[in-house]
Design an enzyme around this catalytic site. Structure first.
Site, PDB file in Angstrom:
ATOM      1  N   HIS A   1       0.828  -1.204   0.000  1.00  0.00           N
ATOM      2  CA  HIS A   1       0.000   0.000   0.000  1.00  0.00           C
ATOM      3  C   HIS A   1       0.868   1.262   0.000  1.00  0.00           C
ATOM      4  O   HIS A   1       0.590   2.209   0.728  1.00  0.00           O
ATOM      5  CB  HIS A   1      -0.910   0.014   1.237  1.00  0.00           C
ATOM      6  CG  HIS A   1      -1.988  -1.012   1.195  1.00  0.00           C
ATOM      7  ND1 HIS A   1      -2.741  -1.364   2.300  1.00  0.00           N
ATOM      8  CD2 HIS A   1      -2.464  -1.778   0.192  1.00  0.00           C
ATOM      9  CE1 HIS A   1      -3.617  -2.296   1.974  1.00  0.00           C
ATOM     10  NE2 HIS A   1      -3.468  -2.572   0.700  1.00  0.00           N
TER      11      HIS A   1
ATOM     12  N   ASN B   1      -7.090   0.527   3.229  1.00  0.00           N
ATOM     13  CA  ASN B   1      -6.652   0.080   1.902  1.00  0.00           C
ATOM     14  C   ASN B   1      -6.861   1.223   0.911  1.00  0.00           C
ATOM     15  O   ASN B   1      -7.907   1.872   0.920  1.00  0.00           O
ATOM     16  CB  ASN B   1      -7.464  -1.137   1.464  1.00  0.00           C
ATOM     17  CG  ASN B   1      -7.731  -2.075   2.619  1.00  0.00           C
ATOM     18  OD1 ASN B   1      -8.370  -1.681   3.597  1.00  0.00           O
ATOM     19  ND2 ASN B   1      -7.265  -3.279   2.547  1.00  0.00           N
TER      20      ASN B   1
HETATM   21  O1  KBG Z   1      -5.472  -8.438   3.699  1.00  0.00           O
HETATM   22  C1  KBG Z   1      -4.923  -7.826   2.587  1.00  0.00           C
HETATM   23  C2  KBG Z   1      -5.403  -6.439   2.497  1.00  0.00           C
HETATM   24  O2  KBG Z   1      -6.800  -6.346   2.359  1.00  0.00           O
HETATM   25  C3  KBG Z   1      -4.710  -5.663   1.486  1.00  0.00           C
HETATM   26  O3  KBG Z   1      -5.245  -4.740   0.893  1.00  0.00           O
HETATM   27  C4  KBG Z   1      -3.274  -5.946   1.321  1.00  0.00           C
HETATM   28  O4  KBG Z   1      -2.792  -5.565   0.092  1.00  0.00           O
HETATM   29  O5  KBG Z   1      -2.895  -7.244   1.545  1.00  0.00           O
HETATM   30  C5  KBG Z   1      -3.422  -7.831   2.688  1.00  0.00           C
HETATM   31  C6  KBG Z   1      -2.853  -9.194   2.854  1.00  0.00           C
HETATM   32  O6  KBG Z   1      -1.516  -9.097   3.185  1.00  0.00           O
END
Ligand code: KBG
Length: 571
Positions: free
Chosen positions: A502, A545
């Site tokens: 992210h 997210n």
């Molecule tokens: O649980 C996910 C999460 O929703 C998300 O956006 C991220 O990229 O990855 C997570 C899992 O590691």
């Protein structure tokens, strides 16, 4: 607006002295908009532009470095029934999709390599570079687990689809006025097909959610996780996860108004000294045929991810001091628990008539199964949202990402995953950077495996981040404690930096060019026809997210692209 260079002039200028300089016979694509990247953001741009009734003839060329791995452009791979029946198997799909961004060179000295085998020389000033490893990467400053997905559809081919709306504290630097944001968010939810009620009939979902509602204070606002997903009406045992195809809609069938070039690298934007604020073209590389391709358009959109977008800009010589800086990545705390016997009993003894009907059917077919839960009961999808007092985003759900498979350790029906995402303080010194002037100075090893400038991270968490992370971990343990016992091997732990995938801030939007890369319409400062898209545009520190916010920002940008296309072009 005037494009003044002929394709031959552009190509001649570009190829002199570069390793690709092999003649002028290059194909030329002539479109209104060229979009680099076929993920949800590139698709949001494409659809919005192509559906805009004020520019009914607009034509869009989309360029994607990866291949098209499903018959539908950018579909979510988890829509396959195989993975809905066996979510553990999806771990391998994600592992195969993710390619690391920056890997420090490893020590390949093998003490047990006896006999006549090559061994790296000792301390002679050389450095072994293999499989795209990065000699400049300082281990302690790396986002070790940061990765990209090179495929048509990008990460939306395997994402978790979580789309919470950011808390006001997570969006305070965003320059788009709130009233405008609210309607753009609504359109973004529609494009992504976001719902928060597709799991309400699930025994496991309801039991986990009710347990948290009963045990946590009301202020935690426990609720169903908003997801880009829709339960199938033909068979409610399965769902359709939104992929980039969902965002793209049916514009792929618009004939010659939309073209997708897959396995094509967006190498660089073409500038001209006489019109410094106008991009003149794009140099692409057809990877399959190993040849250059040119594209010209009125507007250019770079949406190749929070690392890939600044990479393309840097490779084009567009390197404002703000590029790649103010990088934030979320910390990720994780554990898995096995539900309490009381929770299972509450399912067995539920007064819900529908549950009892489904339990009876299950028991009739599987009389020796000690659990009342039918095999096709959907997984929990619960959220504890960011609040001022608990400034982190919590997912209490069941999902196999590149980790988190349950395997034979437990019956997956009683396992719940907890993933808590923490913010990172904004700091201009936290950055991803790229070597410059690569067209002239081709330094082997300073490119990634696709020949683009190697990304290097310099990212550190602040003292405040560490304090926050510690509190978040304490909270994760407290919440987990209400739900059950830790699944051995999945005890509370922080995952490798970068694993949240992210990254934000690297092409952040803002009104001040000294602190941002692009304006509130995602138009790169100093340019008329260059736009960016993706999580890198987010100017805030977030724990939610980011996809929904990035689509929202892209929708604002589309208004500016349309306006540009409506202007007459001078020859
Ligand atoms: O649980 C996910 C999460 O929703 C998300 O956006 C991220 O990229 O990855 C997570 C899992 O590691």
């Amino acid at each position: 607006m005037s494009i003044r260079l002929t394709p031959d002039a552009v190509y001649e200028r570009l190829t002199s002295g570069t390793p690709n300089g092999a003649g002028l016979e290059v194909p030329l694509y002539d479109y209104d908009v060229v979009i680099a990247g076929s993920g949800p953001i590139g698709c949001a741009y494409a659809r919005t532009i192509l559906e805009d009734p004020t520019i009914p003839d607009a034509r869009v060329l989309m360029v994607e470095i990866g291949s098209q791995d499903s018959s539908v452009i950018g579909e979510h791979h988890k829509n396959s029934i195989k993975f809905q029946k066996d979510i553990d198997a999806f771990v391998n799909v994600i592992k195969a999709a993710l390619q690391d961004v920056s890997v420090p060179p490893g020590d390949t000295y093998i003490p047990t390599l006896v006999g006549n085998g090559w061994t790296p020389p000792v301390n002679n000033g050389t450095q072994l570079i293999f499989q795209g490893s990065n000699p400049n990467q300082i281990r302690e400053l790396n986002l070790k687990a940061s990765a990209v997905t090179r495929t048509v559809g990008g990460m939306a081919t395997h994402w978790t689809c979580a789309c919470p709306t950011p808390h006001p504290e997570e969006i305070r630097n965003n320059p788009i006025p709130q009233a405008e944001r609210d309607s753009l968010f609504q359109r973004a939810r529609e494009l992504l097909n976001v719902h928060n009620d597709q799991y309400e009939f699930s025994m496991r979902h309801t039991t986990v959610k009710d347990t948290l509602l009963e045990t946590l204070p009301a202020g935690r606002n426990v609720q169903s996780l908003p997801l880009a997903v829709e339960r199938r009406s033909d068979n409610p045992a399965y769902v359709t996860w939104s992929g980039s195809n969902t965002v793209l809609g049916d514009v792929a069938s618009y004939g010659d108004r939309f073209k997708l070039l897959s396995e094509t690298r967006f190498t660089k934007l073409i500038l001209d000294n006489d019109t410094p604020n106008l991009i003149q073209g794009a140099l692409l590389r057809d990877l399959g045929n190993d040849r250059d391709v040119l594209a010209q358009a009125k507007a250019y959109v770079i949406a190749t991810g929070a690392v890939g977008t600044p990479q393309v800009l840097a490779n084009s010589g567009i390197y404002p001091d703000t590029l790649g800086r103010n990088l934030c990545e979320q910390s990720l705390a994780f554990c898995q628990v096995v539900m309490t016997p009381e929770m299972i009993d509450s399912i067995t003894n539920s007064t819900n008539a529908d549950w009892q009907r489904r339990i009876a059917i299950h028991k009739a077919s599987h009389p020796t199964d000690p659990l009342p839960i039918p095999f096709n009961d959907p997984e929990p999808q619960v959220m504890i949202p960011y609040t001022t007092d608990f400034p982190w985003h919590c997912q209490v759900h069941r999902d196999a990402f590149s980790y988190g498979d349950v395997g034979p350790r437990a019956d997956a029906r009683v396992v719940v995953d907890l993933r808590f995402f923490g913010k990172q303080e904004i700091n201009p010194n936290n950055r991803v950077y790229f070597p410059q002037n690569l067209a002239r100075d081709w330094i082997p090893g300073n490119t990634d495996i696709y020949g683009m400038p190697q990304a290097t991270f310099e990212v550190q968490r602040s003292h405040l981040d560490s304090v926050n992370d510690q509190k978040m971990m304490r909270d994760l343990c407290a919440v987990a404690d209400e739900l059950g016992a830790y699944l051995p091997g999945s005890n509370p732990q922080f995952m490798d930096p970068g694993l949240a995938l992210h990254i934000t801030g690297t092409t952040r939007i803002g009104d001040d060019p000294t602190t941002s890369v692009a304006d509130r319409s995602s138009r790169v400062h100093g340019f008329t026809n260059l736009f960016v898209g993706g999580n890198g545009c987010i100017p805030d520190s977030t724990s939610s997210n980011p996809t929904l916010t990035s689509v929202m920002i892209a929708l604002k940008a589309c208004e500016a692209v349309s306006e540009l296309l409506r202007q007459p072009t001078t020859a």
